[in-house]
Design a protein around this motif. Sequence first.
Motif, PDB file in Angstrom:
ATOM      1  N   LEU A  37       0.804  -1.306  -0.043  1.00 15.14           N
ATOM      2  CA  LEU A  37       0.007   0.052  -0.022  1.00 15.14           C
ATOM      3  C   LEU A  37       0.898   1.222  -0.079  1.00 15.14           C
ATOM      4  CD1 LEU A  37      -2.739  -0.831   2.580  1.00 15.14           C
ATOM      5  CD2 LEU A  37      -2.938  -0.616  -0.071  1.00 15.14           C
ATOM      6  N   ALA A  38       1.901   1.438   0.924  1.00  8.83           N
ATOM      7  CA  ALA A  38       2.846   2.420   0.901  1.00  8.83           C
ATOM      8  C   ALA A  38       3.431   2.696  -0.576  1.00  8.83           C
ATOM      9  CB  ALA A  38       3.861   2.104   1.900  1.00  8.83           C
ATOM     10  N   LEU A  39       3.830   1.633  -1.245  1.00  9.00           N
ATOM     11  CA  LEU A  39       4.608   1.912  -2.468  1.00  9.00           C
ATOM     12  C   LEU A  39       3.674   2.244  -3.525  1.00  9.00           C
ATOM     13  CD1 LEU A  39       6.763  -1.191  -2.535  1.00  9.00           C
ATOM     14  CD2 LEU A  39       7.534   1.020  -2.107  1.00  9.00           C
ATOM     15  N   LEU A  40       2.398   1.600  -3.545  1.00  5.96           N
ATOM     16  CA  LEU A  40       1.428   2.191  -4.600  1.00  5.96           C
ATOM     17  C   LEU A  40       1.036   3.714  -4.454  1.00  5.96           C
ATOM     18  CD1 LEU A  40      -0.974  -1.063  -4.860  1.00  5.96           C
ATOM     19  CD2 LEU A  40       0.983  -0.203  -6.573  1.00  5.96           C
ATOM     20  N   GLU A  41       0.783   4.012  -3.064  1.00  7.89           N
ATOM     21  CA  GLU A  41       0.233   5.297  -2.672  1.00  7.89           C
ATOM     22  C   GLU A  41       1.567   6.244  -2.871  1.00  7.89           C
ATOM     23  OE1 GLU A  41      -1.007   5.596   1.296  1.00  7.89           O
ATOM     24  OE2 GLU A  41      -2.721   4.543   1.242  1.00  7.89           O
ATOM     25  N   ALA A  42       2.715   5.820  -3.143  1.00  6.57           N
ATOM     26  CA  ALA A  42       4.006   6.730  -3.310  1.00  6.57           C
ATOM     27  C   ALA A  42       4.090   6.916  -4.847  1.00  6.57           C
ATOM     28  CB  ALA A  42       5.312   6.226  -2.674  1.00  6.57           C
ATOM     29  N   ASP A  43       3.201   6.423  -5.602  1.00  5.62           N
ATOM     30  CA  ASP A  43       3.100   6.339  -6.917  1.00  5.62           C
ATOM     31  C   ASP A  43       4.152   5.483  -7.538  1.00  5.62           C
ATOM     32  OD1 ASP A  43       1.472   7.110  -9.134  1.00  5.62           O
ATOM     33  OD2 ASP A  43       2.682   9.134  -9.359  1.00  5.62           O
ATOM     34  N   ILE A  83      15.276  -2.250  -1.501  1.00  2.00           N
ATOM     35  CA  ILE A  83      15.128  -0.593  -1.754  1.00  2.00           C
ATOM     36  C   ILE A  83      16.571  -0.180  -2.612  1.00  2.00           C
ATOM     37  CG2 ILE A  83      14.829   1.672  -0.964  1.00  2.00           C
ATOM     38  CD1 ILE A  83      12.921   0.659   1.146  1.00  2.00           C
ATOM     39  N   VAL A  84      17.448  -0.598  -1.833  1.00  8.68           N
ATOM     40  CA  VAL A  84      18.801  -0.320  -2.571  1.00  8.68           C
ATOM     41  C   VAL A  84      18.994  -0.715  -3.917  1.00  8.68           C
ATOM     42  CG1 VAL A  84      21.272  -0.495  -2.283  1.00  8.68           C
ATOM     43  CG2 VAL A  84      19.980  -0.005   0.045  1.00  8.68           C
ATOM     44  N   GLU A  85      18.492  -1.994  -4.196  1.00  9.77           N
ATOM     45  CA  GLU A  85      18.502  -2.658  -5.336  1.00  9.77           C
ATOM     46  C   GLU A  85      17.946  -1.872  -6.493  1.00  9.77           C
ATOM     47  OE1 GLU A  85      19.984  -5.158  -8.188  1.00  9.77           O
ATOM     48  OE2 GLU A  85      20.513  -5.145  -5.908  1.00  9.77           O
ATOM     49  N   LEU A  86      16.462  -1.476  -5.738  1.00  3.44           N
ATOM     50  CA  LEU A  86      15.572  -0.653  -6.651  1.00  3.44           C
ATOM     51  C   LEU A  86      16.013   0.641  -7.180  1.00  3.44           C
ATOM     52  CD1 LEU A  86      12.856  -1.345  -7.658  1.00  3.44           C
ATOM     53  CD2 LEU A  86      11.927  -0.186  -5.815  1.00  3.44           C
ATOM     54  N   GLY A 227       5.979  12.892 -10.380  1.00  3.77           N
ATOM     55  CA  GLY A 227       5.325  11.411 -10.133  1.00  3.77           C
ATOM     56  C   GLY A 227       6.027  10.561 -11.039  1.00  3.77           C
ATOM     57  N   GLN A 228       4.816   9.702 -11.486  1.00  7.92           N
ATOM     58  CA  GLN A 228       5.011   8.509 -12.456  1.00  7.92           C
ATOM     59  C   GLN A 228       5.207   9.025 -13.538  1.00  7.92           C
ATOM     60  OE1 GLN A 228       5.186   4.728 -13.111  1.00  7.92           O
ATOM     61  NE2 GLN A 228       4.665   5.313 -11.070  1.00  7.92           N
ATOM     62  N   ASP A 229       4.998  10.213 -14.116  1.00  7.05           N
ATOM     63  CA  ASP A 229       5.508  10.654 -15.523  1.00  7.05           C
ATOM     64  C   ASP A 229       6.725  10.544 -15.904  1.00  7.05           C
ATOM     65  OD1 ASP A 229       4.122  11.570 -17.796  1.00  7.05           O
ATOM     66  OD2 ASP A 229       4.953  13.548 -17.586  1.00  7.05           O
ATOM     67  N   GLY A 258       7.564   7.739  -5.944  1.00  8.68           N
ATOM     68  CA  GLY A 258       7.538   6.742  -6.478  1.00  8.68           C
ATOM     69  C   GLY A 258       7.945   6.693  -8.067  1.00  8.68           C
ATOM     70  N   GLY A 259       7.938   7.777  -8.540  1.00 11.59           N
ATOM     71  CA  GLY A 259       8.472   7.766  -9.952  1.00 11.59           C
ATOM     72  C   GLY A 259      10.195   7.428 -10.024  1.00 11.59           C
ATOM     73  N   VAL A 260      10.780   7.946  -8.870  1.00  8.25           N
ATOM     74  CA  VAL A 260      12.185   7.907  -8.793  1.00  8.25           C
ATOM     75  C   VAL A 260      12.586   6.597  -8.348  1.00  8.25           C
ATOM     76  CG1 VAL A 260      14.059   8.784  -7.641  1.00  8.25           C
ATOM     77  CG2 VAL A 260      12.256  10.282  -7.878  1.00  8.25           C
ATOM     78  N   LEU A 261      11.496   5.772  -7.640  1.00 10.44           N
ATOM     79  CA  LEU A 261      11.941   4.292  -7.462  1.00 10.44           C
ATOM     80  C   LEU A 261      11.571   3.694  -8.640  1.00 10.44           C
ATOM     81  CD1 LEU A 261      10.172   4.013  -3.830  1.00 10.44           C
ATOM     82  CD2 LEU A 261      12.781   3.631  -4.487  1.00 10.44           C
TER      83      LEU A 261
END
Length: 468
Positions: A37-43, A83-86, A227-229, A258-261
């Motif tokens: 949920l946290a990751l999806l909310e973060a886009d 997360i580091v890998e991502l 964001g996601q863009d 989230g876009g950065v991730l």
Amino acid sequence: MAFDSLSERLNKAMRNVVGKGKLTDANMEDMLKEVRLALLEADVNYKIVKQFLEEIREKARGEEVLNAVEPGQQLVKIVHDQIVELLGSEDAKIRYRESGITTIMLVGLQGTGKTTSVAKIARIAKEKEGRNPLLIAADVIRPAAIEQLQTLGKEINSEVFTLGVDTPALQTVQKGMLYAKEKGYDTVFIDTAGRLHIDEELMDELRRINAAVQPDEILLTVDAMTGQDIVNVAKAFSDALPLTGLVVTKFDGDSRGGGVLSVKKITGVPVKFVGEGEKIEDMGLFHPDRMADRILGMGDVVSLVEKAQEKLDMEENEKMAERMMNGQFTMDDMLKQFEQIQKLGPLSGIIKMIPGMNQYAGMIDESKASGAMSHTKAIIQSMTPYERAHPEKLRGTMKKRIARGSGTRVDDVNKLINQFNKMKKAMDQVGMMQRNGNLNEESLERMMNNAQSQMSRMQNNPFGKKFK
């Protein structure tokens, strides 16, 4: 900062599993549901979230539980490593040539801070890596771009090459490269034109410059607030050009992050630099491991120390520390301390870098903290040099004059003097213990806790409540 809301949600998920005597499928799935949920909310891109959770499950089930580590803590480590890998498992730095000219081209949409980023990264190359950069103004579409780059060039004391808006960008770049070779520059930064959206005319111009110059680095600037863009923009540019890295601007903004991730996983392009402010020095190398620490509320002491070394007068700090240890702490020293703290940026940003303190950052009212700091500085600055050195000599009429001069009340002056006396007493005790050889870890921790409490109260408790 980007990732703030993600950090808050992930911290909550981590707290629910840390401390569990046994890690079961049930409590692990509860935590992973919160992480999802946290990751999806973060886009974060949905496909990446799904893959991210599968990799955590696989590693958690295949991991041998260490005797010295609680299962919950081990799961936190697995999440941290993922997360580091991502974000990119290693720091992605500029690849400088051993000889000849290293060419770095910055591309991106209009409004992402590309021109400013050129100067900010050139400053890092010059001051931290000993390079001799030339900036080429190849954005001939936006009328103010050349002027802006020239102004920034003066600020970092680097030359800007331009042939004006009437010369095509490709010709400007080609002649600029010849000029760089002639003048002995070892690094060239090319500021290219942007558009409000991706179009073929823009991409054709960038392709022509790339073919003619074959830059060592092509860095795409993206705005963290989009964001996601970010992913869509990065994909379009990476399809047209051999991108080598990203520069994420406005990283200090209120974005979900989230876009950065997502972008590293989707494009294979690592984040190399992040901009966290408008000043020329507000740009730094991107460290995936440190960012993962900050996202999970583990702080970032290394970055805090680096920021302190870069922005603070370390020689003056050493002299101040010596005076404190010798019982010579004055109001002038207190004033210098406040001025040094302000150089490090917003208080909430500093708090986030201290391990275990991330949860308190959201409690800080920056305007209240800043106002309290300003009032404290105004009171001290309204004192004479003698009064700053001997605040114990202040009498009623003097305090009234100081209050009038600082736009505060006599009660505020009295509070500051009381807090100063308590801090001075603590400093004197530390100095005496050091001189007598009685300063150990336990006594130092006790002193630091008392000092922290005094500082918190002095700033009118901007945290909203006391630390425990």
